[in-house]
Write a protein that holds these residues in place. Structure first.
Motif, PDB file in Angstrom:
ATOM      1  N   SER A 180      10.386  -0.533   4.896  1.00  0.00           N
ATOM      2  CA  SER A 180       8.928  -0.623   4.858  1.00  0.00           C
ATOM      3  C   SER A 180       8.462  -1.525   3.717  1.00  0.00           C
ATOM      4  N   LYS A 181       9.265  -1.630   2.673  1.00  0.00           N
ATOM      5  CA  LYS A 181       8.889  -2.486   1.541  1.00  0.00           C
ATOM      6  C   LYS A 181       8.778  -3.941   1.982  1.00  0.00           C
ATOM      7  N   ASP A 182       9.579  -4.331   2.969  1.00  0.00           N
ATOM      8  CA  ASP A 182       9.501  -5.694   3.496  1.00  0.00           C
ATOM      9  C   ASP A 182       8.203  -5.903   4.282  1.00  0.00           C
ATOM     10  N   LEU A 183       7.597  -4.794   4.690  1.00  0.00           N
ATOM     11  CA  LEU A 183       6.397  -4.853   5.528  1.00  0.00           C
ATOM     12  C   LEU A 183       5.133  -4.488   4.753  1.00  0.00           C
ATOM     13  N   GLY A 184       5.294  -4.286   3.447  1.00  0.00           N
ATOM     14  CA  GLY A 184       4.121  -4.109   2.602  1.00  0.00           C
ATOM     15  C   GLY A 184       3.622  -2.697   2.401  1.00  0.00           C
ATOM     16  N   TYR A 185       4.477  -1.695   2.599  1.00  0.00           N
ATOM     17  CA  TYR A 185       4.005  -0.338   2.334  1.00  0.00           C
ATOM     18  C   TYR A 185       5.150   0.550   1.852  1.00  0.00           C
TER      19      TYR A 185
ATOM     20  N   TYR B  82       3.378   0.175  15.774  1.00  0.00           N
ATOM     21  CA  TYR B  82       2.165   0.829  16.278  1.00  0.00           C
ATOM     22  C   TYR B  82       1.294   1.322  15.118  1.00  0.00           C
ATOM     23  N   LEU B  83       1.894   2.013  14.153  1.00  0.00           N
ATOM     24  CA  LEU B  83       1.136   2.516  13.006  1.00  0.00           C
ATOM     25  C   LEU B  83       0.611   1.379  12.141  1.00  0.00           C
ATOM     26  N   LEU B  84       1.393   0.328  11.980  1.00  0.00           N
ATOM     27  CA  LEU B  84       0.950  -0.808  11.177  1.00  0.00           C
ATOM     28  C   LEU B  84      -0.283  -1.479  11.794  1.00  0.00           C
ATOM     29  N   HIS B  85      -0.272  -1.662  13.088  1.00  0.00           N
ATOM     30  CA  HIS B  85      -1.432  -2.248  13.758  1.00  0.00           C
ATOM     31  C   HIS B  85      -2.628  -1.312  13.684  1.00  0.00           C
ATOM     32  N   TRP B  86      -2.385  -0.035  13.871  1.00  0.00           N
ATOM     33  CA  TRP B  86      -3.469   0.943  13.818  1.00  0.00           C
ATOM     34  C   TRP B  86      -4.126   0.934  12.443  1.00  0.00           C
ATOM     35  N   GLU B  87      -3.296   0.912  11.410  1.00  0.00           N
ATOM     36  CA  GLU B  87      -3.776   0.859  10.031  1.00  0.00           C
ATOM     37  C   GLU B  87      -4.611  -0.395   9.802  1.00  0.00           C
ATOM     38  N   HIS B  88      -4.119  -1.501  10.327  1.00  0.00           N
ATOM     39  CA  HIS B  88      -4.813  -2.783  10.175  1.00  0.00           C
ATOM     40  C   HIS B  88      -6.192  -2.747  10.823  1.00  0.00           C
TER      41      HIS B  88
ATOM     42  N   THR C 230       0.844  -1.191   0.000  1.00  0.00           N
ATOM     43  CA  THR C 230       0.000   0.000   0.000  1.00  0.00           C
ATOM     44  C   THR C 230       0.883   1.245   0.000  1.00  0.00           C
ATOM     45  N   LEU C 231       0.267   2.378  -0.301  1.00  0.00           N
ATOM     46  CA  LEU C 231       1.007   3.632  -0.420  1.00  0.00           C
ATOM     47  C   LEU C 231       0.478   4.637   0.591  1.00  0.00           C
ATOM     48  N   ARG C 232       1.382   5.151   1.403  1.00  0.00           N
ATOM     49  CA  ARG C 232       1.028   6.221   2.327  1.00  0.00           C
ATOM     50  C   ARG C 232       1.327   7.544   1.640  1.00  0.00           C
ATOM     51  N   ARG C 233       0.302   8.391   1.529  1.00  0.00           N
ATOM     52  CA  ARG C 233       0.391   9.606   0.732  1.00  0.00           C
ATOM     53  C   ARG C 233       0.445  10.869   1.599  1.00  0.00           C
ATOM     54  N   ASN C 234       0.964  11.920   1.009  1.00  0.00           N
ATOM     55  CA  ASN C 234       0.894  13.252   1.598  1.00  0.00           C
ATOM     56  C   ASN C 234      -0.582  13.623   1.743  1.00  0.00           C
TER      57      ASN C 234
ATOM     58  N   GLY D 185     -13.822  -2.258   6.502  1.00  0.00           N
ATOM     59  CA  GLY D 185     -13.862  -3.140   5.347  1.00  0.00           C
ATOM     60  C   GLY D 185     -13.184  -2.553   4.126  1.00  0.00           C
ATOM     61  N   ASP D 186     -12.204  -1.676   4.348  1.00  0.00           N
ATOM     62  CA  ASP D 186     -11.487  -1.026   3.250  1.00  0.00           C
ATOM     63  C   ASP D 186     -10.018  -1.438   3.309  1.00  0.00           C
ATOM     64  N   GLY D 187      -9.664  -2.450   2.531  1.00  0.00           N
ATOM     65  CA  GLY D 187      -8.298  -2.957   2.547  1.00  0.00           C
ATOM     66  C   GLY D 187      -7.282  -2.026   1.935  1.00  0.00           C
ATOM     67  N   SER D 188      -7.738  -0.977   1.255  1.00  0.00           N
ATOM     68  CA  SER D 188      -6.815  -0.045   0.611  1.00  0.00           C
ATOM     69  C   SER D 188      -6.450   1.134   1.513  1.00  0.00           C
ATOM     70  N   PHE D 189      -7.076   1.228   2.688  1.00  0.00           N
ATOM     71  CA  PHE D 189      -6.808   2.370   3.559  1.00  0.00           C
ATOM     72  C   PHE D 189      -5.348   2.395   4.004  1.00  0.00           C
ATOM     73  N   SER D 190      -4.773   3.576   4.001  1.00  0.00           N
ATOM     74  CA  SER D 190      -3.432   3.763   4.552  1.00  0.00           C
ATOM     75  C   SER D 190      -3.372   5.112   5.250  1.00  0.00           C
ATOM     76  N   ILE D 191      -2.536   5.224   6.248  1.00  0.00           N
ATOM     77  CA  ILE D 191      -2.418   6.460   7.016  1.00  0.00           C
ATOM     78  C   ILE D 191      -1.658   7.493   6.182  1.00  0.00           C
ATOM     79  N   PRO D 192      -2.214   8.670   5.963  1.00  0.00           N
ATOM     80  CA  PRO D 192      -1.468   9.707   5.245  1.00  0.00           C
ATOM     81  C   PRO D 192      -0.453  10.371   6.171  1.00  0.00           C
ATOM     82  N   TYR D 193       0.448  11.136   5.605  1.00  0.00           N
ATOM     83  CA  TYR D 193       1.440  11.828   6.425  1.00  0.00           C
ATOM     84  C   TYR D 193       1.354  13.333   6.204  1.00  0.00           C
TER      85      TYR D 193
END
Length: 545
Positions: A443-448, A215-221, A118-122, A228-236
């Protein structure tokens, strides 16, 4: 006033990833010290019948800790999680979760064998619809009581060594508020006011960046699972060179109230949020843990902080210097560390010299102080949703440093770090268990991935994406408007031609009649015949009088 769009969500209640799992918050689980819940998929503990995991003894590292915490057997967080559980689910392959019912970060699918990135966006590159969804998701998490987890409100001793469980229900969002409080609270040594303040299992030492990454990975999960939105990612929020709180608008994280500068504008959904676990000094005075009760409204007063502690928000130059530091951590591995990337990034090293124990806070810590409200308390800072945007950017800088310097795992200290921070230490208070060293990786090893770390072409595409998406949403209407406009133009032109013909005929007839009325004979004959002047036979006239 900006209104949050009401969205109907499909709630997906699946086993998740933080503590305390409800199946383990019982008298029996605490007395047996075993947290190995059944996986619903096959009804066996840890999904053992399906080979997902097994209930096993927890083996903790025996590497020595640093001198900052001179006690042993006093705090429930020591040698996590042994005070509460000495047997937990140990998952196999790509399976994860307190009952191995989930997938490791970066994997999805029934058998957890499909890679996902997934991609975390501005946050300023999100479309209007994405911003609305972000605020709606956060508010839903705040208003929804967690079905899978409860929070601890008493020490193990206060619970009579597990005989009298002390837990409370909180929302999905507040599970994480409590976790950040619990990992950072002062050690309770017994009795009112008797605490040890120089201890924190997630700050002031090497685990600061890996812990917050998990912490952020679990929160995102949890948000993905809830909505029910598997595409959600935390923006920065990229706060470099910011002159103020750019995200403090009612459309995003909430503007300032005109009635009370320390409260949020009533035009923001966050203005009604109530905080918990934010009164650290009160808990210390009483010698107790936070009881998870609401403690008042969310507060924020950006910019009206103590300028002697934080002069300004971090600059691009501060960030560039911090990223140039080659050593992940140095010396005593605490707030006094010199030329330490971790310490400078955390904000206790000077971002211009790299010297530790700075009289002014910079980088990460500067943002917390600048917000001058709920964010300015370490233990209660996660109450403010800006916390997530801020730490996502801090994590992106951590990722940028990892890619630039490609550190050997040995750079992460295996011993003599402050308690909780050695490489082999399990992170407090996570179940399933995570060791610090496991997140000293890309982070690429962790999927984002982060949009700011993409190549130039991809970054430009990302910056343009929300505008193109909004244009895509309106182009059918623009096309319809164009077609309607064209049809109207053609219709008007055709009507004009029809009207023009009779008008021209009338004009020609009128002109002929006018000239007949005022016509005069020629002054000289046009033809001479037999020497006589003869008039024109056909009354030939000139074109004018």
């Amino acid at each position: 006033m900006w209104r949050v769009t009401v969205i109907t969500f499909t709630l997906i209640w699946a086993p998740s990833l933080q503590q305390f799992p409800r199946p383990c918050a019982t008298r029996q689980a605490l007395l047996t010290k075993e947290c190995c819940p059944l996986w619903e998929g096959d009804g066996s503990a840890c999904g053992a019948s399906s080979g997902r995991g097994f209930c096993q003894d927890v083996e903790v590292s025996d590497a020595p800790d640093g001198p900052q915490y001179p006690f042993s057997g006093v705090d429930d967080r020591e040698k996590w999680p042994l005070v509460f559980f000495n047997r937990t689910c140990q998952c196999t392959g790509n399976f994860m979760g307190f009952n191995c019912g989930d997938c490791k970060f970066g994997y999805v699918g029934v058998n957890c064998n499909e890679r996902r990135q997934t991609l975390r966006r501005n946050i300023f590159h999100l479309s209007r619809g994405e911003r609305i969804r972000l605020v709606s998701y956060l508010n839903l998490a705040k208003q929804t009581v967690s079905k899978d987890y409860v929070v601890l409100t008493g020490t193990y001793q206060e619970m009579d060594n597990g005989s009298n469980p002390m837990f409370a229900n909180v929302s999905v969002y507040d599970i994480f508020v409590w976790m950040h409080y619990y990992v950072s609270h002062d050690a309770l040594l017994g009795g009112p006011g008797n605490v040890w303040t120089d201890v924190d299992f997630a700050h002031w030492a090497p685990a600061f960046l890996p812990w917050h990454r998990v912490y952020l990975l679990h929160w995102e999960h949890e948000i993905r699972k809830l909505v029910g939105d598997g595409s959600f990612s935390i923006p920065y929020w990229d706060w470099r060179d910011a002159q103020g709180c750019d995200v403090c608008t009612d459309e995003l994280m909430g503007g300032r109230s005109t009635q009370d500068s320390s409260l949020l504008s009533p035009g923001s959904i966050f203005s009604s949020w109530r905080v918990l676990c934010s009164q650290a000094q009160d808990y210390n005075n009483q010698g107790v843990l936070c009881d998870a009760r609401a403690e008042g409204l969310l507060r924020r007063n950006p910019g009206n902080h103590n300028r002697n502690v934080v002069e300004r928000l971090p600059t691009s130059a501060d960030v560039a210097f911090t990223l140039s530091l080659a050593n992940y951590d140095t010396g005593p591995l605490d707030r006094t560390a010199n030329m330490s990337f971790r310490n400078t990034m955390e904000g206790f090293g000077d971002p211009q010299t790299g010297l530790g124990n700075s009289t002014r806070m910079g980088m990460h810590a500067a943002l917390h102080v600048f917000m001058n409200g709920s964010m300015s308390s370490v233990q209660g800072s996660a109450n403010d949703p800006i916390f997530l945007l801020h730490h996502a950017f801090v994590d992106s800088l951590y990722e940028e440093w990892l890619r630039r310097h490609r550190p050997d795992p040995s750079q992460y200290p295996s011993s003599n770090a402050p308690i909780g921070h050695n490489s082999g230490y399990y992170m407090v208070p996570f179940l399933p268990l995570h060791r610090n060293i496991e997140y000293f990786t890309s982070s690429k090893d962790l999927g984002y991935e982060y949009s700011r770390l993409l190549d130039a072409t991809q970054r430009l595409s990302e910056a343009m994406r929300p505008y193109l998406e909004e244009l895509q949403d309106v182009w059918p209407w623009l096309l319809l408007a164009g077609l309607c406009g064209g049809f109207v133009s053609v219709s008007v032109a055709a009507a004009a031609r029809r009207v023009k013909r009779p008008i021209l005929g009338w004009r020609q007839l009128s002109e002929w009649r006018w000239k007949r009325l005022f016509a005069f004979p020629e002054s000289q004959p046009l033809i001479r015949q037999n020497g006589l002047e003869v008039s024109q036979v056909h009354n030939y006239q000139t074109a004018s009088m």
